[in-house]
Design a protein around this motif. Structure first.
Motif, PDB file in Angstrom:
ATOM      1  N   ILE A 418      -5.876  -8.891   4.053  1.00  0.00           N
ATOM      2  CA  ILE A 418      -5.549 -10.314   4.117  1.00  0.00           C
ATOM      3  C   ILE A 418      -4.311 -10.536   4.983  1.00  0.00           C
ATOM      4  O   ILE A 418      -4.261 -11.467   5.805  1.00  0.00           O
ATOM      5  N   GLY A 419      -3.307  -9.681   4.822  1.00  0.00           N
ATOM      6  CA  GLY A 419      -2.112  -9.799   5.658  1.00  0.00           C
ATOM      7  C   GLY A 419      -2.415  -9.604   7.128  1.00  0.00           C
ATOM      8  O   GLY A 419      -1.939 -10.366   7.987  1.00  0.00           O
ATOM      9  N   SER A 420      -3.230  -8.594   7.458  1.00  0.00           N
ATOM     10  CA  SER A 420      -3.593  -8.362   8.857  1.00  0.00           C
ATOM     11  C   SER A 420      -4.399  -9.527   9.408  1.00  0.00           C
ATOM     12  O   SER A 420      -4.244  -9.908  10.580  1.00  0.00           O
ATOM     13  N   ARG A 469       2.369 -11.432  -1.227  1.00  0.00           N
ATOM     14  CA  ARG A 469       1.988 -12.388  -2.270  1.00  0.00           C
ATOM     15  C   ARG A 469       0.633 -12.041  -2.875  1.00  0.00           C
ATOM     16  O   ARG A 469       0.439 -12.143  -4.102  1.00  0.00           O
ATOM     17  N   ALA A 470      -0.314 -11.657  -2.040  1.00  0.00           N
ATOM     18  CA  ALA A 470      -1.626 -11.274  -2.566  1.00  0.00           C
ATOM     19  C   ALA A 470      -1.513 -10.022  -3.433  1.00  0.00           C
ATOM     20  O   ALA A 470      -2.141  -9.932  -4.500  1.00  0.00           O
ATOM     21  N   PHE A 540      10.015 -11.092   1.152  1.00  0.00           N
ATOM     22  CA  PHE A 540      10.096 -12.511   0.802  1.00  0.00           C
ATOM     23  C   PHE A 540       8.873 -12.942   0.001  1.00  0.00           C
ATOM     24  O   PHE A 540       8.984 -13.709  -0.968  1.00  0.00           O
ATOM     25  N   GLY A 541       7.685 -12.464   0.396  1.00  0.00           N
ATOM     26  CA  GLY A 541       6.477 -12.866  -0.313  1.00  0.00           C
ATOM     27  C   GLY A 541       6.359 -12.259  -1.696  1.00  0.00           C
ATOM     28  O   GLY A 541       5.934 -12.923  -2.642  1.00  0.00           O
ATOM     29  N   ALA A 545       8.974 -15.273  -3.295  1.00  0.00           N
ATOM     30  CA  ALA A 545       7.904 -16.238  -3.577  1.00  0.00           C
ATOM     31  C   ALA A 545       7.067 -15.828  -4.782  1.00  0.00           C
ATOM     32  O   ALA A 545       6.674 -16.663  -5.596  1.00  0.00           O
ATOM     33  N   GLY A 546       6.776 -14.518  -4.877  1.00  0.00           N
ATOM     34  CA  GLY A 546       5.965 -14.041  -5.988  1.00  0.00           C
ATOM     35  C   GLY A 546       4.490 -14.318  -5.780  1.00  0.00           C
ATOM     36  O   GLY A 546       4.064 -14.916  -4.789  1.00  0.00           O
ATOM     37  N   GLY A 547       3.687 -13.900  -6.762  1.00  0.00           N
ATOM     38  CA  GLY A 547       2.251 -14.086  -6.662  1.00  0.00           C
ATOM     39  C   GLY A 547       1.834 -15.506  -6.993  1.00  0.00           C
ATOM     40  O   GLY A 547       2.603 -16.298  -7.546  1.00  0.00           O
TER      41      GLY A 547
END
Length: 710
Positions: A418-420, A469-470, A540-541, A545-547
């Motif tokens: 997902i990040g990529s 985050r994911a 940061f994510g 920010a967290g999940g």
């Protein structure tokens, strides 16, 4: 201290990527170069390429062309044979631009000019024959314009350019029927100019608006002491690529190459062939073409196909419109209707419970957050009758409220994917916007690749953020490990594939081979720049920010998934769902493939159509994923995480299948290495496309599921 270091490192990267652009970049209407009469105009030679091969070669390194003399060019400090500084994109696309010995002076015609006589041996002869037989064309550059051969449209109303000119041509022997190869050794150069705008034009300066090259073959005999032919218009007898009486070879492709002594009695391994090179220069005024429109002649063919582009858009809109209607029905009627029924049933059961005065059941104490579909659990406490009636309302997707947000298998792989994908979404969006606004244009040589690499590296922040985050949403704890996987999964695959392919290209002495220094620079950008950016975004994510919070709690015991219909089974569903997005883009895909594979000298420049089709494609991917996810949940299958990602990227399978069809039906690529390059590049392109659309599909499905279970 750390902040200063990062800023310095970013500045160095920016300089590495951006500063070389100045050699090939201009802003239309502003960066105009004008010439006065008699001023020397440099002619650069670049490379040779063919539609039948994926390999390219530096023109100045060919063994049968005139080598640079090293003399000073005109009144400038340029020396023939000196290489032009290239940006990263130019290096990766195989450009090798060097200054030639051709003398061009603005406004001065030259009927015939002798350049040099090049002696070649058997190896040089074989090399020349191979390139001519494979249809290689050469690219020269004047004032940032590629040399072109002019043609006219079918109705003869307009002229258009095809970049490049052939190195030679092939004919058949009237006696043996075997192919005979001729080398083009005379070039007619036509420079078309227009009066310079503004003050420069008032001072008599001119701008170059056209660069045409017409090549032909002239025999070596009958030349005067200066090396010039008696008649440059006499093309009956061209210069044949053969040495002595070696035409008895029986190999159709390699006739006149390395004949055996038994076949040719007078064979001499030290024999050579002398190729004299000459050229003519003509300057012609072009009143209808201005400097800012000089690239239009290269795109007449694409403009003539605008009707087909509109057909592609209409086709895409019809498919997307049907899907939009289907999604609207699902959301507006089915889902909202189900939710409304659950609410009304909840109120009704509450009234019945008060009237019957049933014994109080133990009060449930829970601090867990619950969504709408947690309410039936309270209803069940009212008694058996309410249990049965509530069970009647909980059917299909409503039964999965306790399992729909269960952690997917292999979350440590899904999160980096997902990040990529988000990294590629940012890069593709940036490139498309810059292309639509004209910042990236054909005059910006290598601009698409250079800017794409810069955007990809910078987007490491987004990659780390969404991956972090994911990963936190999936319950992961080892976020630093996730950083390493995210930063190396797709870039590692890309670098490893290019590195391995580079060995094969190096062995062919092709200019497509990436120099070792460039490989080290790319490796440094990956490990020293992109990896820290992914780390910062992931921190940061994951930490700040967290999940993402799920609206309902997951049951500790997973629900058993009932047997699924054949069309809901994983690979079949993926293949069927991928057909719809593919049908949206396949017409526009033909033009992209033609520009990339069939006409490498051409420039794809209809980005307005491409942008519209891309937007429709993304909408189609979103809608297809929502429809498939909804039907999957209705079938009581809560394994939608990976399924949504695969469905979103499933059209990449059909795109790769189309690549296979295109290779065998449309292309005439010869050689194992060229075929390997084609399929490797196609695989990487489809991987990029699949990650991008798969991420879009996953995020849209996740937003949809959160919305209906809220």
């Amino acid at each position: 201290m750390h902040c200063d270091f990062r800023f310095t490192l970013f500045s160095l990267v920016s300089a590495f990527l951006i500063l070389p652009f100045a050699n090939a970049f201009y802003i239309p209407g502003w960066s105009i170069r004008s010439y006065r009469d008699g001023q020397a105009i440099p002619l650069f030679v670049n490379k040779v390429y063919s539609d039948n091969s994926q390999l390219q070669f530096a023109y100045s390194e060919l063994p049968f062309v005139c080598p640079p003399s090293g003399r000073k060019h005109g009144a400038s400090n340029l020396i023939s044979g000196s290489s032009l500084a290239l940006n990263l994109g130019q290096v990766l696309r195989g450009d090798r631009i060097t200054l030639s010995d051709y003398e061009l002076n603005m406004g001065n015609d030259d009927e015939a000019h002798y350049l040099c006589s090049r002696k070649i041996d058997w190896a040089g002869l074989k090399r020349a024959q191979e390139l001519v037989a494979d249809g290689f064309v050469a690219e020269w550059i004047v004032d940032n314009l590629p040399g072109a051969t002019s043609f006219v449209t079918v109705d003869r109303s307009r002229k258009y350019y095809a970049a490049g000119f052939k190195l030679g041509y092939e004919d058949l022997s009237p006696t043996t029927g075997l192919p005979i190869y001729y080398i083009n050794n005379h070039f007619t150069i036509v420079i078309r100019y227009h009066r310079a705008p503004g003050r420069a034009g008032n001072n008599g300066k001119k701008t170059i608006v056209g660069f045409e090259v017409y090549a032909k073959s002239l025999e070596a005999e009958g030349r005067n002491e200066t090396g010039l032919p008696g008649d440059i218009q006499a093309v009956e007898n061209g210069l044949q690529l053969q040495i002595g009486g070696n035409t008895t070879s029986t190999d159709k492709r390699d006739n006149s190459l390395y004949p055996n002594n038994d076949e040719v009695d007078d064979f001499d391994e030290n024999a050579t062939l002398t190729i004299p090179y000459t050229y003519s220069v003509y300057f012609r005024e072009e009143e209808k073409v201005e400097w800012q429109n000089r690239w239009d002649l290269y795109f007449v063919d694409q403009e003539d196909s605008s009707k087909i582009h509109w057909l592609a858009i209409v086709n895409s809109l019809i498919i997307s419109g049907l899907l939009t209607s289907l999604v609207a029905v699902i959301i507006a009627r089915t889902i909202y209707g189900d939710i409304k029924n659950v609410k009304e049933k909840s109120l009704e059961e509450g009234k019945i419970k008060l009237k019957r005065r049933t014994p109080k059941s133990p009060k449930r104490k829970s601090t867990d957050k619950g969504g709408l579909l947690d309410q039936p659990d309270a209803i069940k406490d009212a008694g058996d009758s309410s249990d049965e009636e509530a069970a009647e309302d909980l059917t299909g997707w409503k039964l999965l409220h306790g399992d729909v947000f269960r952690t997917p298998p292999f979350p440590g792989i899904l999160a980096p994917l997902i990040g990529s994908g988000m990294q590629l979404v940012f890069m593709a969006t940036g490139l498309l916007l810059l292309s639509c606004f004209g910042v990236l244009n054909p005059s910006f040589r290598g601009g698409y690749i250079s800017v794409g690499v810069a955007l990809f590296i910078f987007a490491g922040l987004f990659s780390g953020y969404f991956s972090g985050r994911a990963y936190k949403t999936f319950g992961g704890q080892l976020w630093k490990k996730n950083v390493i996987v995210t930063a190396t999964l797709f870039p590692g695959l890309l670098f490893a594939t290019v590195f391995i392919l580079n060995f094969f290209v190096w062995a062919q002495a092709s200019s497509t081979a990436i120099p070792f220094g460039t490989l080290i620079a790319l490796l440094s950008l990956w490990l020293l720049v992109q990896l820290p950016l992914v780390y910062a975004g992931s921190w940061f994510g994951f930490i700040r920010a967290g999940g993402w919070d799920h609206p309902i709690k997951t049951n500790p015991i997973p629900r058993q998934v009932p047997p699924q219909q054949w069309y809901f089974r994983s690979w079949r569903l993926v293949l069927l769902a991928g057909l719809i997005p593919f049908s949206v883009i396949f017409i526009e895909l033909m033009f992209v493939f033609k520009s990339l594979w069939q006409d490498k000298s051409g420039y794809y420049y209809v980005f307005g159509f491409f942008a519209v089709v891309s937007v429709i494609l993304i909408l189609t991917v979103v809608e297809v994923t929502i429809v498939v996810t909804y039907n999957q949940l209705c079938a009581e299958n809560y394994h939608w995480w990976w399924q949504s990602f695969l469905v979103g990227g499933s059209s990449s399978i059909w795109v790769f299948a189309y690549c296979l069809y295109y290779y065998y039906a449309k292309l005439h690529i010869q050689g194992v290495i060229s075929g390997l390059l084609f399929f490797s590049y196609s695989f990487l392109a489809c991987t990029v496309y699949g990650l991008l659309t798969g991420t879009v599909g996953f995020l849209s499905a996740y937003a949809f599921v959160r919305r209906i279970y809220r």
